[in-house]
Design a protein around this motif. Sequence first.
Motif, PDB file in Angstrom:
ATOM      1  N   ASN A 141       7.718  -7.861  -3.306  1.00 23.37           N
ATOM      2  CA  ASN A 141       6.401  -8.101  -3.499  1.00 23.37           C
ATOM      3  C   ASN A 141       5.632  -8.737  -2.158  1.00 23.37           C
ATOM      4  O   ASN A 141       5.915  -9.773  -1.777  1.00 23.37           O
ATOM      5  CB  ASN A 141       6.111  -9.340  -4.694  1.00 23.37           C
ATOM      6  CG  ASN A 141       4.876  -9.488  -5.223  1.00 23.37           C
ATOM      7  OD1 ASN A 141       4.135  -8.495  -5.049  1.00 23.37           O
ATOM      8  ND2 ASN A 141       4.365 -10.592  -5.520  1.00 23.37           N
ATOM      9  N   GLY A 142       4.538  -8.100  -1.848  1.00 24.98           N
ATOM     10  CA  GLY A 142       3.855  -8.521  -0.613  1.00 24.98           C
ATOM     11  C   GLY A 142       3.349  -7.269   0.406  1.00 24.98           C
ATOM     12  O   GLY A 142       3.914  -6.168   0.154  1.00 24.98           O
ATOM     13  N   GLU A 143       3.304  -8.030   1.505  1.00 18.58           N
ATOM     14  CA  GLU A 143       2.994  -6.753   2.797  1.00 18.58           C
ATOM     15  C   GLU A 143       3.229  -7.734   3.867  1.00 18.58           C
ATOM     16  O   GLU A 143       2.935  -8.634   4.300  1.00 18.58           O
ATOM     17  CB  GLU A 143       1.619  -6.535   2.577  1.00 18.58           C
ATOM     18  CG  GLU A 143       1.101  -5.470   3.521  1.00 18.58           C
ATOM     19  CD  GLU A 143      -0.527  -5.232   3.665  1.00 18.58           C
ATOM     20  OE1 GLU A 143      -0.780  -4.323   2.573  1.00 18.58           O
ATOM     21  OE2 GLU A 143      -1.196  -5.672   4.440  1.00 18.58           O
ATOM     22  N   ILE A 191       2.783  -1.141   8.945  1.00 18.94           N
ATOM     23  CA  ILE A 191       2.500  -2.169   7.980  1.00 18.94           C
ATOM     24  C   ILE A 191       3.302  -1.777   6.930  1.00 18.94           C
ATOM     25  O   ILE A 191       3.022  -0.497   6.348  1.00 18.94           O
ATOM     26  CB  ILE A 191       0.970  -2.313   7.447  1.00 18.94           C
ATOM     27  CG1 ILE A 191       0.094  -2.738   8.659  1.00 18.94           C
ATOM     28  CG2 ILE A 191       0.946  -2.919   6.475  1.00 18.94           C
ATOM     29  CD1 ILE A 191      -1.295  -2.581   8.528  1.00 18.94           C
ATOM     30  N   LEU A 192       3.984  -2.528   6.185  1.00 22.39           N
ATOM     31  CA  LEU A 192       5.092  -2.198   5.189  1.00 22.39           C
ATOM     32  C   LEU A 192       4.670  -3.153   4.198  1.00 22.39           C
ATOM     33  O   LEU A 192       4.144  -4.164   4.067  1.00 22.39           O
ATOM     34  CB  LEU A 192       6.529  -2.523   5.627  1.00 22.39           C
ATOM     35  CG  LEU A 192       7.025  -2.038   6.901  1.00 22.39           C
ATOM     36  CD1 LEU A 192       8.379  -2.466   7.410  1.00 22.39           C
ATOM     37  CD2 LEU A 192       6.889  -0.490   7.013  1.00 22.39           C
ATOM     38  N   ALA A 211       4.230 -11.858   7.829  1.00 24.13           N
ATOM     39  CA  ALA A 211       3.882 -11.625   6.506  1.00 24.13           C
ATOM     40  C   ALA A 211       2.073 -11.596   6.561  1.00 24.13           C
ATOM     41  O   ALA A 211       1.682 -12.467   7.011  1.00 24.13           O
ATOM     42  CB  ALA A 211       4.212 -12.771   5.681  1.00 24.13           C
ATOM     43  N   ASN A 212       1.563 -10.636   5.913  1.00 24.54           N
ATOM     44  CA  ASN A 212       0.234 -10.426   5.904  1.00 24.54           C
ATOM     45  C   ASN A 212      -0.252 -11.260   4.621  1.00 24.54           C
ATOM     46  O   ASN A 212      -1.434 -11.708   4.704  1.00 24.54           O
ATOM     47  CB  ASN A 212      -0.264  -8.891   5.604  1.00 24.54           C
ATOM     48  CG  ASN A 212      -0.311  -8.172   6.998  1.00 24.54           C
ATOM     49  OD1 ASN A 212      -0.191  -8.760   8.208  1.00 24.54           O
ATOM     50  ND2 ASN A 212      -0.494  -6.903   6.677  1.00 24.54           N
ATOM     51  N   THR A 213       0.607 -11.314   3.711  1.00 16.76           N
ATOM     52  CA  THR A 213       0.360 -11.988   2.382  1.00 16.76           C
ATOM     53  C   THR A 213       1.328 -12.693   2.062  1.00 16.76           C
ATOM     54  O   THR A 213       2.543 -12.716   2.654  1.00 16.76           O
ATOM     55  CB  THR A 213      -0.203 -11.155   1.260  1.00 16.76           C
ATOM     56  OG1 THR A 213       1.183 -10.460   0.940  1.00 16.76           O
ATOM     57  CG2 THR A 213      -1.306  -9.965   1.669  1.00 16.76           C
ATOM     58  N   LYS A 214       1.577 -13.557   1.216  1.00 14.97           N
ATOM     59  CA  LYS A 214       2.626 -14.299   0.399  1.00 14.97           C
ATOM     60  C   LYS A 214       3.472 -13.200   0.094  1.00 14.97           C
ATOM     61  O   LYS A 214       3.353 -12.410  -0.581  1.00 14.97           O
ATOM     62  CB  LYS A 214       2.159 -15.227  -0.676  1.00 14.97           C
ATOM     63  CG  LYS A 214       3.410 -15.933  -1.227  1.00 14.97           C
ATOM     64  CD  LYS A 214       3.385 -16.989  -2.190  1.00 14.97           C
ATOM     65  CE  LYS A 214       4.252 -17.691  -2.833  1.00 14.97           C
ATOM     66  NZ  LYS A 214       3.780 -18.860  -3.833  1.00 14.97           N
ATOM     67  N   THR A 215       4.925 -13.319   0.567  1.00 13.69           N
ATOM     68  CA  THR A 215       5.761 -12.044   0.364  1.00 13.69           C
ATOM     69  C   THR A 215       7.018 -12.557   0.045  1.00 13.69           C
ATOM     70  O   THR A 215       7.558 -13.543   0.537  1.00 13.69           O
ATOM     71  CB  THR A 215       5.582 -11.203   1.761  1.00 13.69           C
ATOM     72  OG1 THR A 215       4.579 -10.887   2.209  1.00 13.69           O
ATOM     73  CG2 THR A 215       6.711 -10.241   1.766  1.00 13.69           C
ATOM     74  N   ILE A 223      -0.408   2.030   3.653  1.00 13.41           N
ATOM     75  CA  ILE A 223      -0.773   1.071   2.711  1.00 13.41           C
ATOM     76  C   ILE A 223      -1.543   1.695   1.739  1.00 13.41           C
ATOM     77  O   ILE A 223      -2.203   0.756   0.985  1.00 13.41           O
ATOM     78  CB  ILE A 223      -1.042  -0.161   3.450  1.00 13.41           C
ATOM     79  CG1 ILE A 223      -2.219   0.276   4.433  1.00 13.41           C
ATOM     80  CG2 ILE A 223       0.019  -0.884   4.026  1.00 13.41           C
ATOM     81  CD1 ILE A 223      -2.995  -1.100   4.966  1.00 13.41           C
ATOM     82  N   GLY A 224      -1.984   2.908   1.902  1.00 12.74           N
ATOM     83  CA  GLY A 224      -2.895   3.494   1.102  1.00 12.74           C
ATOM     84  C   GLY A 224      -2.707   3.807  -0.283  1.00 12.74           C
ATOM     85  O   GLY A 224      -1.368   3.839  -0.717  1.00 12.74           O
ATOM     86  N   LYS A 225      -3.437   4.012  -1.280  1.00 13.56           N
ATOM     87  CA  LYS A 225      -3.349   4.168  -2.701  1.00 13.56           C
ATOM     88  C   LYS A 225      -4.165   5.175  -3.190  1.00 13.56           C
ATOM     89  O   LYS A 225      -5.392   5.206  -2.800  1.00 13.56           O
ATOM     90  CB  LYS A 225      -3.443   2.983  -3.419  1.00 13.56           C
ATOM     91  CG  LYS A 225      -2.397   1.988  -3.128  1.00 13.56           C
ATOM     92  CD  LYS A 225      -2.508   0.510  -3.984  1.00 13.56           C
ATOM     93  CE  LYS A 225      -1.580  -0.388  -3.532  1.00 13.56           C
ATOM     94  NZ  LYS A 225      -1.906  -1.507  -4.505  1.00 13.56           N
ATOM     95  N   ILE A 226      -3.724   6.202  -4.014  1.00 10.60           N
ATOM     96  CA  ILE A 226      -4.558   7.219  -4.573  1.00 10.60           C
ATOM     97  C   ILE A 226      -5.311   6.462  -5.976  1.00 10.60           C
ATOM     98  O   ILE A 226      -4.799   6.062  -6.797  1.00 10.60           O
ATOM     99  CB  ILE A 226      -3.946   8.472  -4.970  1.00 10.60           C
ATOM    100  CG1 ILE A 226      -3.029   8.982  -4.075  1.00 10.60           C
ATOM    101  CG2 ILE A 226      -4.637   9.205  -5.858  1.00 10.60           C
ATOM    102  CD1 ILE A 226      -4.073   9.623  -2.969  1.00 10.60           C
ATOM    103  N   LYS A 227      -6.587   6.723  -5.780  1.00  8.99           N
ATOM    104  CA  LYS A 227      -7.566   6.269  -6.785  1.00  8.99           C
ATOM    105  C   LYS A 227      -8.612   7.381  -7.122  1.00  8.99           C
ATOM    106  O   LYS A 227      -9.210   7.586  -6.114  1.00  8.99           O
ATOM    107  CB  LYS A 227      -8.157   4.811  -6.417  1.00  8.99           C
ATOM    108  CG  LYS A 227      -6.997   3.642  -6.416  1.00  8.99           C
ATOM    109  CD  LYS A 227      -7.832   2.480  -6.163  1.00  8.99           C
ATOM    110  CE  LYS A 227      -6.912   1.456  -6.237  1.00  8.99           C
ATOM    111  NZ  LYS A 227      -7.543  -0.109  -6.035  1.00  8.99           N
TER     112      LYS A 227
END
Length: 229
Positions: free
Chosen positions: A56-58, A75-76, A99-103, A165-169
Amino acid sequence: MGYFYEDLLATVPIFDSLTKVELLQIQSVGKLVTFEAEQEIITEKEEGTSLFIILNGEVRVIRKGDNDTEVILAILKNGQFFGEMSILDGQARSASVIANTKTELFMIQRNDFVDFLYTYPSLSISILKELTKRLRTADMKIKALSMKDAEAKVASIIIQLADEIGKIKNGKLVIEKLPLQVQIANMAGTSRETVSRMLHKFIKLGYIEMEYSKVTILEYSKFKAAYGL
């Protein structure tokens, strides 16, 4: 223990061929570790003794460039792993990871993971598939960096980030938080001002839309084809 298996390890792509019993065996030898945003997880050139899987995280994989600038290599995010090179060849770490975010990470010691590769051939194949994907991304980046055209260089980095890190929306590919322009410039081997100009050009050409750090690629395949990527 059941929660950990059901909600975390079972979602990791490299483990999707394993049974519940096999996953529990992996769970029993690893441990969950947590890092806060901007905390360094591994350091370039240190001894590599563990494999890390993002639950969980990035995180961002970096090397230090000229004047101690940070060059982002990748970026993972959830389900991806890092630290595998040192695990497989026993050499020092080739890059740092922050860590980019809390991971939340699942950490497995080298000896345990190598044993699992011998025990479960399907796991070895999954690792090889992911490493091949990373090599293709590296090849694309090398090709783009060899070009003199700054537009193609910046486009290649946007495509790399979209893949990572892209997501289809709603049929469009969305990068929720684009790295800083100076970071993209370091990745593309160009200047921040050039990155700014190219992003505005992509908007005018109808390839992307931007809202602060959020980028939407309207037609991903068309965008890639336009730059031969």
